[in-house]
Enzyme design. Structure first.
Site, PDB file in Angstrom:
ATOM      1  N   CYS A  18       0.836  -1.201   0.000  1.00 11.38           N
ATOM      2  CA  CYS A  18       0.000   0.000   0.000  1.00 11.38           C
ATOM      3  C   CYS A  18       0.876   1.258   0.000  1.00 11.38           C
ATOM      4  O   CYS A  18       1.496   1.581  -1.003  1.00 11.38           O
ATOM      5  CB  CYS A  18      -0.970  -0.042   1.177  1.00 11.38           C
ATOM      6  SG  CYS A  18      -2.322   1.168   1.046  1.00 11.38           S
TER       7      CYS A  18
ATOM      8  N   HIS B 212      -3.740  -5.318   0.781  1.00 14.44           N
ATOM      9  CA  HIS B 212      -3.236  -5.749   2.088  1.00 14.44           C
ATOM     10  C   HIS B 212      -3.326  -7.279   2.193  1.00 14.44           C
ATOM     11  O   HIS B 212      -4.401  -7.829   2.421  1.00 14.44           O
ATOM     12  CB  HIS B 212      -4.036  -5.098   3.219  1.00 14.44           C
ATOM     13  CG  HIS B 212      -3.732  -3.644   3.388  1.00 14.44           C
ATOM     14  ND1 HIS B 212      -2.711  -3.193   4.186  1.00 14.44           N
ATOM     15  CD2 HIS B 212      -4.307  -2.540   2.838  1.00 14.44           C
ATOM     16  CE1 HIS B 212      -2.668  -1.867   4.141  1.00 14.44           C
ATOM     17  NE2 HIS B 212      -3.617  -1.448   3.330  1.00 14.44           N
TER      18      HIS B 212
ATOM     19  N   GLU C 201      -2.187  -9.126   4.559  1.00  8.45           N
ATOM     20  CA  GLU C 201      -2.172  -9.584   5.947  1.00  8.45           C
ATOM     21  C   GLU C 201      -3.555  -9.751   6.550  1.00  8.45           C
ATOM     22  O   GLU C 201      -3.708 -10.391   7.597  1.00  8.45           O
ATOM     23  CB  GLU C 201      -1.335  -8.619   6.809  1.00  8.45           C
ATOM     24  CG  GLU C 201      -1.924  -7.225   6.985  1.00  8.45           C
ATOM     25  CD  GLU C 201      -1.568  -6.253   5.869  1.00  8.45           C
ATOM     26  OE1 GLU C 201      -1.715  -5.034   6.075  1.00  8.45           O
ATOM     27  OE2 GLU C 201      -1.163  -6.708   4.778  1.00  8.45           O
TER      28      GLU C 201
END
Length: 512
Positions: free
Chosen positions: A82, A169, A171
Site C-alpha cells: 500500500c 493488504h 495480511e
C-alpha cells in the site's frame, strides 16, 4: 537474535501488527520498527528481508514519512504494501497522486504478468484495498504486474532487484490469497528457510536470560495472569532459584486468585513465591475515590510502595522481571507515522529507576497468542495459559464509582458464577474476555414475595485478537439466562442482571 529476520517498517497503518503476526505464523521471525529509523539502525538489525507497511499519509506531501536514504541500496529482498508501494515509487522516480476512484474494501485483483510473488495464486482473486492515493506511472526499471478496475498499477516488480510492490493488504483475512503471497515473498523471493518456532524461541530466550543475568538475582512481580506467569516460568527455567516472585494481594483480585497462584506456581512448579497481603493499605487509600483515572494512579503508586517494601526485606536484586508484550512496546513507543501512544503499559512502571534495577523482559517480542503458545511449550496447563486477560487495577475498574469492601465480595461471587457457566456451556475458550461489572445503581425487584431494592450486575463478553478492537460475543440465551438466574438468587445484594452488547469502538472493553 534469530538467524532470519524480516524487518517491518511501520508508517502508522492499523494493519502493521498483523503483518508481523502473519510472517511469524509462516515460520519466520519478524520485528516492527518506526519507518523513519536510520539506515544505521536498520543495518544493525541485519535483516534478511524488509517489508514497508501502509500509512494514512500521502507520499507526495511535504510532511510524508520517508524511508531512510540508502534503504534501497541495501538491495535486500523488499515488499512494499500500500503506502510502501507508493512511497517507493515516489522516491525512485514514479508518479503518485490522489486517486480518481479511491478503493476501500474488497476489489478484484487481476494479474497481468508472471511474478514469483503470485506463484500458485489465481490470475483473478479478491483482495482488500484501503487507499485514496495511487501510483500513476512507474519509475524506470519497474514493470507493471497487476491491476484492478480502479487501479492501473495494483502490483509491480523491479526488473533486476528483488523488490516487489502491491497495493492490497495481504495480511488481513479479507484477502484470501494474502498468506500465499506473503509466503511467496519469504520463501520464493527472499529465499528464506523458515522454521522459527516457539521451541526454538525457548532455547534462544533461555540463552539470552542467562547471558543477561549472569550470576545475578531476579525479582518478578507476579499477578497470576498469563503474561507474568509465562515470563516467570521461562526465567525460572533459565536461572532456577535465583528468581524470586512477589504477588501483591491488593484485595482487588478475583475469587481465590492468590491461593490459586500459590498452589499452581509455588507448590506445583516450585517457584520461589512470596505473597504480600496489602489489602488494608490499598482499600484504605481507595476509600471514597470514584474517578477511574485516580483509582488507577493510586493502585499503581501503592503497588510500587508495597513491592518495594517487600523487596527490601528479601535482599538485594540486580534485575526486575516484567511480562511486557510486543504490543505494549509498540504502543508505549508510538511507532510509525500518525500512530499515537495508546497507553503506558501496565507493568511495574517506575520500579527499575527507584530500585536501581535492570529490566528482564523475555516476552517483549511476542504477541498475546504467541505467549499462550509459549506457555504450552513450557508445559503450563490450559487453565493457566488460556485465562482471560485481567486488568492491572483488578476489580477496582469493574466497580463503577467508589469501592466498598462488601461490594468486592458481591462482584467476586457474580464474576465466578459467570465464568463457571461459561465453562459449563463450553464457551469460555470461545470468548476472548468475559467478566462481571457492579453498577452503582439500585433497582426495584421482588424476592420471596417482598419488594427488594438492590444493585445491578452487568455481564460483558467480547471477542478480539489483541484488544485494540473487540466485538461483543453472541452468547446463547440459555447460558445468559442461567448465569443471570444464579447471580440474582445466589449473590446477596443483586436483583438485576444485564448483558452489554456494545463493541469497541465506540465503547472500551472495560467499563472504566
Amino acid at each position: 537474535m534469530p538467524r532470519e529476520l524480516v524487518l517491518i517498517l511501520d508508517y502508522g497503518s492499523q494493519y502493521t501488527q498483523l503483518i508481523a503476526r502473519r510472517v511469524r505464523e509462516l515460520g519466520v521471525y519478524s520485528e516492527i520498527i518506526p519507518g523513519n529509523s536510520s539506515l544505521a539502525a536498520i543495518r544493525a538489525k541485519k535483516p534478511s528481508a524488509i517489508i514497508l507497511g501502509g500509512s494514512p499519509a500521502s507520499g507526495y506531501k511535504v510532511d510524508a514519512p520517508m524511508p531512510p536514504a540508502g534503504l534501497y541500496d541495501l538491495k535486500k529482498p523488499m515488499l512494499g504494501i500500500c503506502y510502501g508501494f507508493q512511497v517507493t515509487q515516489q522516491i525512485m522516480g514514479g508518479a503518485v497522486a490522489k486517486a480518481k476512484h479511491a478503493e476501500y474494501g474488497v476489489a478484484t485483483f487481476v494479474i497481468d504478468k508472471p511474478s514469483p510473488l503470485f506463484a500458485g495464486v489465481p490470475k483473478r482473486f479478491k483482495a482488500w484495498m484501503s487507499h485514496g492515493d495511487e501510483v500513476q506511472s512507474l519509475a524506470p526499471g519497474w514493470q507493471k504486474v497487476a491491476h484492478t478496475s480502479n487501479c492501473a498499477f495494483a502490483a509491480a516488480r523491479h526488473e533486476k532487484l528483488p523488490f516487489h510492490l502491491i497495493q492490497f493488504h495481504p495480511e488481513v483475512v479479507h484477502s484470501p490469497y494474502g498468506k500465499q503471497v506473503l509466503s511467496n515473498f519469504l520463501f520464493k523471493v527472499a529465499g528464506l528457510k523458515g522454521g522459527w518456532s516457539m521451541k526454538g524461541f525457548i532455547r534462544e530466550a533461555v540463552r539470552e536470560i542467562r547471558a543477561q543475568v549472569g550470576k545475578g538475582h531476579v525479582l518478578c512481580g507476579l499477578s497470576g495472569g498469563v503474561d507474568s506467569t509465562v515470563a516467570a516460568t521461562l526465567i525460572h527455567r533459565a536461572i532456577g532459584d535465583r528468581l524470586t516472585c512477589v504477588l501483591v494481594d491488593h484485595g482487588l483480585l478475583r475469587m481465590d486468585e492468590a491461593a490459586e497462584v500459590v498452589r499452581e506456581l509455588g507448590m506445583r512448579r516450585h517457584l520461589n513465591l512470596r505473597v504480600v497481603n496489602a489489602q488494608r493499605q490499598f482499600l484504605g487509600r481507595l476509600a471514597g475515590i470514584s474517578d477511574p483515572e485516580k483509582k488507577r494512579k493510586i493502585i499503581g503508586g501503592e503497588f510500587i510502595k508495597a513491592f518495594e517494601r517487600e523487596a527490601k526485606k528479601i535482599g538485594k536484586f540486580e534485575f526486575l522481571a516484567q511480562g511486557t508484550l510486543y504490543p505494549d512496546v509498540i504502543e508505549s513507543a508510538s511507532a510509525g507515522f500518525g500512530a499515537q501512544v495508546i497507553k503506558s503499559h501496565h507493568n511495574v512502571g517506575g520500579l527499575p529507576e527507584r530500585m536501581n534495577m535492570k529490566l528482564v523482559e523475555p516476552l517483549r517480542w511476542l504477541f498475546k497468542d504467541e505467549v499462550r503458545e509459549l506457555g504450552r511449550a513450557l508445559g503450563l496447563p490450559a487453565h493457566l495459559v488460556d485465562r482471560h486477560p485481567f486488568p492491572g487495577p483488578g476489580l477496582a475498574v469493574r466497580i463503577l464509582g467508589a469501592i466498598h469492601e462488601p461490594d468486592l465480595d458481591v462482584l467476586r461471587k457474580a464474576d465466578a458464577i459467570f465464568i463457571e457457566e461459561l465453562r459449563r456451556h463450553k464457551w469460555y475458550g470461545r470468548t476472548w474476555q468475559a467478566f462481571a461489572v457492579l453498577l452503582p445503581v439500585f433497582t426495584v425487584g421482588v424476592k420471596g414475595d417482598e419488594r427488594s431494592y438492590e444493585k445491578v450486575i452487568a455481564l460483558r463478553a467480547v471477542n478480539s485478537v489483541d484488544g485494540m478492537t473487540a466485538d461483543w460475543t453472541r452468547l446463547p440465551h440459555e447460558l445468559l439466562a442461567r448465569a443471570a438466574s444464579r447471580i440474582a438468587n445466589e449473590v446477596r445484594g443483586v436483583n438485576r442482571v444485564v448483558y452489554d452488547v456494545t463493541s469497541k469502538p465506540p465503547a472500551t472493553i472495560e467499563w472504566e
